[in-house]
Design an enzyme around this catalytic site. Structure first.
Site, PDB file in Angstrom:
ATOM      1  N   GLY A 242       0.826  -1.212   0.000  1.00  0.00           N
ATOM      2  CA  GLY A 242       0.000   0.000   0.000  1.00  0.00           C
ATOM      3  C   GLY A 242       0.850   1.246   0.000  1.00  0.00           C
ATOM      4  O   GLY A 242       2.057   1.189  -0.247  1.00  0.00           O
ATOM      5  N   ASN A 243       0.229   2.373   0.245  1.00  0.00           N
ATOM      6  CA  ASN A 243       0.972   3.632   0.301  1.00  0.00           C
ATOM      7  C   ASN A 243       0.370   4.559   1.354  1.00  0.00           C
ATOM      8  O   ASN A 243      -0.638   4.241   1.969  1.00  0.00           O
ATOM      9  CB  ASN A 243       1.030   4.290  -1.084  1.00  0.00           C
ATOM     10  CG  ASN A 243      -0.361   4.576  -1.611  1.00  0.00           C
ATOM     11  OD1 ASN A 243      -1.118   5.341  -1.014  1.00  0.00           O
ATOM     12  ND2 ASN A 243      -0.721   3.940  -2.723  1.00  0.00           N
ATOM     13  N   ARG A 244       0.998   5.722   1.544  1.00  0.00           N
ATOM     14  CA  ARG A 244       0.639   6.596   2.666  1.00  0.00           C
ATOM     15  C   ARG A 244      -0.460   7.604   2.348  1.00  0.00           C
ATOM     16  O   ARG A 244      -0.732   8.478   3.148  1.00  0.00           O
ATOM     17  CB  ARG A 244       1.891   7.356   3.139  1.00  0.00           C
ATOM     18  CG  ARG A 244       2.877   6.472   3.871  1.00  0.00           C
ATOM     19  CD  ARG A 244       4.180   7.214   4.118  1.00  0.00           C
ATOM     20  NE  ARG A 244       3.962   8.489   4.775  1.00  0.00           N
ATOM     21  CZ  ARG A 244       4.868   9.451   4.847  1.00  0.00           C
ATOM     22  NH1 ARG A 244       6.038   9.291   4.280  1.00  0.00           N
ATOM     23  NH2 ARG A 244       4.602  10.581   5.470  1.00  0.00           N
ATOM     24  N   SER A 245      -1.086   7.499   1.200  1.00  0.00           N
ATOM     25  CA  SER A 245      -2.111   8.499   0.862  1.00  0.00           C
ATOM     26  C   SER A 245      -3.239   8.483   1.900  1.00  0.00           C
ATOM     27  O   SER A 245      -3.743   7.423   2.270  1.00  0.00           O
ATOM     28  CB  SER A 245      -2.684   8.174  -0.522  1.00  0.00           C
ATOM     29  OG  SER A 245      -3.826   8.959  -0.749  1.00  0.00           O
TER      30      SER A 245
END
Ligand code: CTP
Length: 417
Positions: free
Chosen positions: A219-222
């Site tokens: 995933g990512n930090r958005s």
């Protein structure tokens, strides 16, 4: 207790009159008040007599630190029925009942709040809360249209649970959302024109999650905050909004917005193609993972004594490019880019190259790194247009950035919209 007109140290703080109408949602005005005072505003609460049947003046006085009265004949020597409106930087009425909206539309002034609405020359935000039948009644529709034609911002109510067991349109938007709209109007009084009425916008937000096994993902930090702000501002400008959201921080669905939940990039692609088929504007604000695990293990991957295998990856589709390729006549496609720049290439040059590569009409370019943009409440950057326009987006809230972007979109929409 301080002056009947305004707190003595008020000049250094933005001064807000918080009008409270006589509906059950009056209790939520306490949360709006608390959030406004905690974020450094001087707030004078002006309830109606009806509001005081739901919430006592003592509650508003304790939370605001200022006197509370519904009656223009209290503290007459200070002329509060004129001074409050004249000295305010913003008037917010939450909840605004059908009755209060009718009085405001027709200039009636039979209590302190309606007097204040007549003397205010600052931005005025009315946040309706009422039963669906009242909101949809031709009298209310007419009054709302009249107020909007005069530049009063009448917010779109939320849909959901109403006073009793019934649900529908007419619920007071979340207090955090009301505060965000209030702060937007303080920063930019013309931020919420009805410039998107009749326009359907599709917006993606948040990060995708690419499953590795049933319990793990890449995933990512958005946080999704920018995409949600875009949706909120578009809905308040009159658009029909479909928000396709991946993983986000704990965010409330903005009032008047239809939410579609997705997980992975492939799910996002399918959802965006479906929504875009009927949309006038498509905005890709989601942080899409460029790669996904090549294979999805059906069971939890167990740790063994052996070194783990590397994770083989497959490329995800470039959804923005696909949407550009599938664009309908007159449809506008907007992309986002978050760039750090490096020794050889500036953030702006990377943004220009991305705009060309993706083929979209507009690209919102953010500089990231050093704590900028991701998970933050503020943003800054540039708005790059395929027609060659480059606008600097000054540092401000994500809602302010959204307003700048929707201005550019509204300017480029075909005239028939
Ligand atoms: N985007 C997309 N599909 C992808 C990746 C990105 O639709 N697989 C969209 C994003 O939503 C955004 C724009 O493309 O609107 C730019 O995203 P970004 O991650 O900056 O683009 P990339 O093509 O992945 O470029 P980079 O190599 O700089 O990561």
């Amino acid at each position: 207790m301080t002056s009947a007109v305004f707190d003595a140290d008020a000049p250094v703080k933005p001064r807000i009159v918080l009008g409270v109408g006589g509906g059950i949602a009056a209790y939520k005005a306490c949360e709006v008040l608390r959030r406004l005072t905690e974020s450094g505003h001087s707030v004078r609460v002006v309830p109606t007599e009806g509001a005081l049947k739901f919430v006592g003046a003592a509650t508003f006085e304790a939370l605001s630190g200022q006197v509370v009265s519904a009656d223009p004949f209290d503290d007459v020597h200070e002329v509060p029925h004129v001074k409050l409106g004249q000295n305010a930087d913003l008037v917010v009425v939450a909840p605004a009942t059908a009755n209060l909206i009718a009085k405001a539309a027709h200039g009636l002034a039979d209590d302190l709040l309606t007097n204040t609405l007549l003397t205010a020359r600052c931005p005025v935000l009315l946040v309706p809360a009422m039963h669906t039948e009242m909101w949809e009644h031709p009298a209310t529709r007419h009054n709302v249209a009249l107020l909007r034609s005069r530049g009063v911002v009448v917010a779109e109510p939320a849909s959901g649970r109403l006073t009793g067991k019934d649900t529908g349109k007419g619920r007071l938007p979340d207090p955090a959302e009301i505060v965000e709209l209030a702060r937007l109007l303080l920063a930019r009084p013309d931020a919420l024109p009805r410039s998107l009425e009749g326009v359907h916008v599709a917006i993606s937000a948040g990060g995708t999650r690419e499953p590795l096994d049933p319990v793990r993902f890449l995933g990512n930090r958005s946080s999704g905050k920018q995409g949600y702000a875009l949706a909120r501002v578009a809905a308040q400008r009159g658009a029909r909004v479909t928000l396709v959201a991946g993983n986000t921080a704990d965010l409330t669905t903005p009032a008047g917005v239809d939410l579609v939940r997705i997980g992975s990039a492939v799910e996002l692609r399918d959802a965006m193609h479906e929504v875009a088929a009927d949309a006038d504007v498509v905005v890709m604000a989601a942080a899409v993972a460029d790669f996904r695990p090549l294979s999805l293990t059906g069971h939890k991957i167990k740790k063994t004594d052996a070194e783990p295998d590397p994770i083989a990856l497959a490329k995800n589709p470039d959804i923005l490019r696909e949407l550009v390729a599938a664009r309908r006549d007159g449809q506008l496609v907007v992309g986002f880019a978050a760039e750090t720049g490096d020794e050889t290439t500036s953030v702006l040059d990377y943004g220009r190259a991305k705009l060309r590569r993706k083929g979209c009409d507009l690209l919102v370019l953010n500089a990231v790194g050093d704590g900028k943009a991701f998970e933050q409440d503020d943003n800054a950057g540039w708005l790059l247009s395929a027609d060659g326009d480059e606008t600097v987006i000054p540092h401000g809230s994500k809602a302010q950035l959204a307003s700048t972007m929707w201005d550019a979109v509204a300017d480029r929409l075909p005239r028939s919209q």
